[in-house]
Design a protein around this motif. Structure first.
Motif, PDB file in Angstrom:
ATOM      1  N   GLN A 281       0.852  -1.193   0.000  1.00  0.00           N
ATOM      2  CA  GLN A 281       0.000   0.000   0.000  1.00  0.00           C
ATOM      3  C   GLN A 281       0.885   1.240   0.000  1.00  0.00           C
ATOM      4  OE1 GLN A 281      -2.271  -1.009   3.602  1.00  0.00           O
ATOM      5  NE2 GLN A 281      -4.128  -1.165   2.352  1.00  0.00           N
ATOM      6  N   ASN A 282       0.708   2.085  -0.991  1.00  0.00           N
ATOM      7  CA  ASN A 282       1.505   3.311  -1.120  1.00  0.00           C
ATOM      8  C   ASN A 282       0.545   4.460  -1.397  1.00  0.00           C
ATOM      9  OD1 ASN A 282       3.327   5.330  -1.632  1.00  0.00           O
ATOM     10  ND2 ASN A 282       4.640   4.108  -2.972  1.00  0.00           N
ATOM     11  N   GLY A 283       0.321   5.277  -0.399  1.00  0.00           N
ATOM     12  CA  GLY A 283      -0.629   6.367  -0.549  1.00  0.00           C
ATOM     13  C   GLY A 283      -1.354   6.627   0.750  1.00  0.00           C
ATOM     14  N   TYR A 284      -2.630   7.060   0.619  1.00  0.00           N
ATOM     15  CA  TYR A 284      -3.366   7.478   1.795  1.00  0.00           C
ATOM     16  C   TYR A 284      -4.795   6.938   1.745  1.00  0.00           C
ATOM     17  CZ  TYR A 284       0.585  10.608   2.177  1.00  0.00           C
ATOM     18  OH  TYR A 284       1.857  11.109   2.279  1.00  0.00           O
ATOM     19  N   GLY A 285      -5.241   6.411   2.891  1.00  0.00           N
ATOM     20  CA  GLY A 285      -6.615   5.994   3.024  1.00  0.00           C
ATOM     21  C   GLY A 285      -6.999   4.745   2.278  1.00  0.00           C
ATOM     22  N   ASN A 286      -6.072   3.864   2.028  1.00  0.00           N
ATOM     23  CA  ASN A 286      -6.382   2.608   1.332  1.00  0.00           C
ATOM     24  C   ASN A 286      -6.815   1.538   2.333  1.00  0.00           C
ATOM     25  OD1 ASN A 286      -5.485   3.357  -1.454  1.00  0.00           O
ATOM     26  ND2 ASN A 286      -3.528   3.641  -0.389  1.00  0.00           N
ATOM     27  N   LEU A 287      -7.652   0.601   1.828  1.00  0.00           N
ATOM     28  CA  LEU A 287      -8.121  -0.520   2.637  1.00  0.00           C
ATOM     29  C   LEU A 287      -7.974  -1.812   1.843  1.00  0.00           C
ATOM     30  CD1 LEU A 287      -9.640  -1.855   5.039  1.00  0.00           C
ATOM     31  CD2 LEU A 287     -11.778  -1.301   3.828  1.00  0.00           C
ATOM     32  N   ALA A 288      -7.363  -2.837   2.458  1.00  0.00           N
ATOM     33  CA  ALA A 288      -7.180  -4.128   1.808  1.00  0.00           C
ATOM     34  C   ALA A 288      -7.482  -5.238   2.800  1.00  0.00           C
ATOM     35  CB  ALA A 288      -5.762  -4.272   1.276  1.00  0.00           C
ATOM     36  N   VAL A 289      -8.234  -6.255   2.330  1.00  0.00           N
ATOM     37  CA  VAL A 289      -8.608  -7.397   3.164  1.00  0.00           C
ATOM     38  C   VAL A 289      -8.372  -8.680   2.383  1.00  0.00           C
ATOM     39  CG1 VAL A 289     -10.406  -8.557   4.473  1.00  0.00           C
ATOM     40  CG2 VAL A 289     -10.358  -6.044   4.373  1.00  0.00           C
ATOM     41  N   VAL A 290      -7.633  -9.639   2.974  1.00  0.00           N
ATOM     42  CA  VAL A 290      -7.370 -10.924   2.328  1.00  0.00           C
ATOM     43  C   VAL A 290      -7.731 -12.026   3.301  1.00  0.00           C
ATOM     44  CG1 VAL A 290      -5.635 -12.475   1.350  1.00  0.00           C
ATOM     45  CG2 VAL A 290      -5.526 -10.014   0.869  1.00  0.00           C
ATOM     46  N   ASN A 291      -8.513 -13.020   2.821  1.00  0.00           N
ATOM     47  CA  ASN A 291      -8.861 -14.207   3.600  1.00  0.00           C
ATOM     48  C   ASN A 291      -8.443 -15.441   2.806  1.00  0.00           C
ATOM     49  OD1 ASN A 291     -10.355 -12.996   5.901  1.00  0.00           O
ATOM     50  ND2 ASN A 291     -11.717 -12.280   4.284  1.00  0.00           N
ATOM     51  N   GLN A 292      -7.647 -16.287   3.398  1.00  0.00           N
ATOM     52  CA  GLN A 292      -7.190 -17.504   2.734  1.00  0.00           C
ATOM     53  C   GLN A 292      -7.429 -18.701   3.660  1.00  0.00           C
ATOM     54  OE1 GLN A 292      -3.098 -16.169   1.946  1.00  0.00           O
ATOM     55  NE2 GLN A 292      -3.558 -16.204  -0.246  1.00  0.00           N
TER      56      GLN A 292
END
Length: 292
Positions: A281-292
């Motif tokens: 993540q490079n920047g501002y206000g990002n959201l990431a979700v990973v389920n494995q």
């Protein structure tokens, strides 16, 4: 008159000889003003231990206790002023604790209970840093805390741990760390630098898990849970107010995560086998979700 059998006589002789040949050592030096040092070595089977306390500067405090301990060492070194070190070793064999303190108002608390061949190193400079290590029921554990900033707080707990290693480095302002290990062969390395008010929590409960967490900047938060076998996580945060959360419950999973910027959030949950996640993540206000 009752006589002892040859076996009973030999046993009594061995016990009496052991009691008389404790051979514990205290080496204490104070140079300066207002220091307090206490060294206590008591209890049966407290043998072949050493306590070294060297104080210079002013108003430092050092307390060391060894009870039911065998072949272990406590080494407390203090300079400058108003530092405090308290170390106890109970019911173990072949352990070692070293606390080095310089600066002002630093505190170190170390407790080893039923440990075998375990080591602790606390190195503090700067001001108002706090470090605590608890090693309870285990063997061949290693805990290291390095604090060279100000107002840092680091706590490492190794309970029911064998061959565990936890290393924490804090060079910023007001950083916090809580780390817990149980199981066998878990490794953790954390760095908090070039900023302040960062926080890390890590819980390793399993076998041969590895975690590496680094934080550069301000008010970043990282959380790592590893409850399986042979999991690996690398987490890096640079910036401010980033949040990273990794949870690994499976076998042989891998996470590589990097955050640069601010207000980013990342969540990874792994419950399978040999799963891999690489996230940036490079920047501002990002959201990431990973389920494995």
């Amino acid at each position: 008159m009752k006589t002892l059998t040859p076996i009973a006589a030999a046993l009594a002789l061995a016990i009496s000889g052991t009691a008389l040949a404790a051979e514990n050592l205290v080496d204490l030096t104070q140079d300066g003003n207002g220091h307090i040092a206490e060294a206590t070595q008591t209890g049966p089977l407290t043998m072949d231990n050493g306590i070294i306390q060297n104080q210079s500067g002013n108003f430092n405090r050092a307390f060391a206790t060894q009870s039911y301990e065998n072949g272990s060492l406590i080494n407390q070194q203090q300079t400058d002023a108003l530092n405090r070190s308290k170390v106890s070793q109970t019911g173990g064999i072949g352990n070692q604790v070293i606390t080095n303190q310089s600066g002002l108002l630093n505190s170190a608390y170390v407790k080893q209970v039923v440990q075998f061949g375990s080591t602790v190193l606390v190195d503090q400079s700067g001001a108002v840093n706090h470090a605590s290590v608890h090693q309870v029921f285990g063997a061949n554990n290693d805990a290291q805390i390095y604090q060279s900033g100000n107002f840092g707080h680091a706590s490492i707990s190794q309970v029911g741990s064998w061959n565990g290693s936890a290393i924490a480095t804090q060079t910023g302002f007001g950083d916090g760390l809580y780390a817990s290990q149980s199981g066998e062969g878990n490794l953790l390395n954390t760095v908090q630098a070039d900023g302040g008010l960062n926080f890390i929590s890590a819980d390793q409960d399993g076998f041969n898990n590895q975690g590496t967490i680094s934080q550069f900047g301000w008010k970043n938060t990282a959380h790592l849970d590893q409850y399986g076998f042979d999991n690996d996580a690398m987490m890096s945060q640079s910036g401010f107010l980033n949040c990273a959360d990794v949870s690994q419950h499976g076998i042989g999973n891998s996470v590589i995560m990097g955050q640069i910027g601010g207000f980013n959030k990342a969540f990874v949950n792994q419950y399978g086998m040999n799963e891999t996640t690489t996230m940036s993540q490079n920047g501002y206000g990002n959201l990431a979700v990973v389920n494995q």
